[in-house]
Design an enzyme around this catalytic site. Sequence first.
Site, PDB file in Angstrom:
ATOM      1  N   PRO A  57       0.843  -1.055   0.089  1.00 54.91           N
ATOM      2  CA  PRO A  57       0.102  -0.083  -0.047  1.00 54.91           C
ATOM      3  C   PRO A  57       0.690   1.248  -0.164  1.00 54.91           C
ATOM      4  O   PRO A  57       1.891   1.324   0.851  1.00 54.91           O
ATOM      5  CB  PRO A  57      -0.792  -0.162   1.302  1.00 54.91           C
ATOM      6  CG  PRO A  57      -0.619  -1.711   1.772  1.00 54.91           C
ATOM      7  CD  PRO A  57       0.554  -2.030   1.163  1.00 54.91           C
ATOM      8  N   GLU A  58       0.623   2.170  -1.023  1.00 54.12           N
ATOM      9  CA  GLU A  58       1.311   3.309  -1.039  1.00 54.12           C
ATOM     10  C   GLU A  58       0.574   4.493  -0.574  1.00 54.12           C
ATOM     11  O   GLU A  58      -0.507   4.196  -0.157  1.00 54.12           O
ATOM     12  CB  GLU A  58       1.621   3.690  -2.453  1.00 54.12           C
ATOM     13  CG  GLU A  58       2.659   2.592  -3.244  1.00 54.12           C
ATOM     14  CD  GLU A  58       4.012   2.790  -3.033  1.00 54.12           C
ATOM     15  OE1 GLU A  58       4.501   3.815  -2.398  1.00 54.12           O
ATOM     16  OE2 GLU A  58       4.880   1.958  -3.453  1.00 54.12           O
TER      17      GLU A  58
ATOM     18  N   HIS B  30      -6.081 -14.345   7.878  1.00 51.09           N
ATOM     19  CA  HIS B  30      -5.037 -13.462   8.244  1.00 51.09           C
ATOM     20  C   HIS B  30      -5.675 -12.281   8.571  1.00 51.09           C
ATOM     21  O   HIS B  30      -4.972 -10.860   9.074  1.00 51.09           O
ATOM     22  CB  HIS B  30      -4.084 -12.941   6.989  1.00 51.09           C
ATOM     23  CG  HIS B  30      -3.354 -14.348   6.779  1.00 51.09           C
ATOM     24  ND1 HIS B  30      -2.258 -14.596   7.625  1.00 51.09           N
ATOM     25  CD2 HIS B  30      -3.268 -14.978   5.652  1.00 51.09           C
ATOM     26  CE1 HIS B  30      -1.839 -15.728   6.871  1.00 51.09           C
ATOM     27  NE2 HIS B  30      -2.252 -15.866   5.497  1.00 51.09           N
TER      28      HIS B  30
ATOM     29  N   ARG C 159       1.214 -10.875   5.234  1.00 56.14           N
ATOM     30  CA  ARG C 159       2.857 -10.960   5.463  1.00 56.14           C
ATOM     31  C   ARG C 159       3.245 -10.468   6.669  1.00 56.14           C
ATOM     32  O   ARG C 159       4.626 -10.460   7.242  1.00 56.14           O
ATOM     33  CB  ARG C 159       3.524 -10.243   4.306  1.00 56.14           C
ATOM     34  CG  ARG C 159       3.206 -11.223   2.919  1.00 56.14           C
ATOM     35  CD  ARG C 159       3.961 -10.360   1.940  1.00 56.14           C
ATOM     36  NE  ARG C 159       5.321 -10.463   1.635  1.00 56.14           N
ATOM     37  CZ  ARG C 159       6.182  -9.903   0.968  1.00 56.14           C
ATOM     38  NH1 ARG C 159       5.650  -9.334  -0.033  1.00 56.14           N
ATOM     39  NH2 ARG C 159       7.428  -9.886   1.155  1.00 56.14           N
TER      40      ARG C 159
ATOM     41  N   ARG D  59      23.960  17.177  -3.640  1.00 53.71           N
ATOM     42  CA  ARG D  59      23.564  15.593  -3.576  1.00 53.71           C
ATOM     43  C   ARG D  59      24.079  15.055  -4.882  1.00 53.71           C
ATOM     44  O   ARG D  59      23.566  15.466  -5.679  1.00 53.71           O
ATOM     45  CB  ARG D  59      22.059  15.450  -3.216  1.00 53.71           C
ATOM     46  CG  ARG D  59      21.585  16.156  -2.041  1.00 53.71           C
ATOM     47  CD  ARG D  59      21.844  15.409  -0.820  1.00 53.71           C
ATOM     48  NE  ARG D  59      21.150  16.153   0.521  1.00 53.71           N
ATOM     49  CZ  ARG D  59      20.251  15.571   1.126  1.00 53.71           C
ATOM     50  NH1 ARG D  59      19.815  14.345   0.850  1.00 53.71           N
ATOM     51  NH2 ARG D  59      19.584  16.042   1.996  1.00 53.71           N
TER      52      ARG D  59
END
Length: 271
Positions: free
Chosen positions: A2-3, A91, A110, A152
């Site tokens: 999930p983002e 689950h 998971r 950077r």
Amino acid sequence: MPELPEVETTRRGLARLLAGRRITAFEVRDSRLRWPVPGELAPQLAGARVRGLARRAKYLLLETDRAGLLLHLGMSGSLRHCTPETPLRRHDHLILHLDNGYQLRLHDPRRFGCCLPLPSDGSPHPLLAGLGPEPLDPAFGGDYLFRRSRGRRGPVKAFLMDQANVVGVGNIYATEALFLAGVRPGRAAGRVTRVEYQRLAAHVKAVLAEAIQQGGTTLRDFLREDGTHGYFRQSLRVYGRAGETCHVCASVLRTRRIGQRASSYCPTCQK
Ligand code: ZN
């Protein structure tokens, strides 16, 4: 995984269902998440009234008039608001029982997700320390990225995906925003110009907003809170499309690895 858009979609969907409800019981069917679910949460939450559901980065913060909960969906977690008659899945590890008879179930095959108490004094949870700004916050923009990136040498894509710089810009959204801004993912972050960062920040906001509006990307393990899949995948421009042709210029899209992640880009549209 999930983002940010999926988490925000979940938050929006659930916030209105949970606000004002009283939690009658917090049932821990299996405490073995990324960190064990503390045993003291059940007595603390029983009888608590939900004040709201907030989000910081990819964490959900369930606020009540007693204890608060910090939730993360990890790699494969989802939350489902359902009736007690809905068959339990293998689950479904945690269940919040609500006073209107509904349940909120955390499903996580998971087990990389977490459910931890928020500090009782209202201070931020240590897991939230050191996080960069929210990408959809007005304070986040190209000038900020430009200033922060000077000197950077690492790739701009890795810079964008570093949670210390800005939170919630996962691989999909970084890849898409870099394409739309015309910036190659492998460019040194410190060499990207202010104008390019302004374009990039605008596209980061746009692709995230688009994904939130569409209900999050379709990813194998992710279900929205009503149990249906999002459908953002169909509108991806470059992510996962290496070897296909660019829809702008018809060049063949390429891929390279940046920070262990496959990064597709258009060799013509992106400089
Ligand atoms: Zn192109």
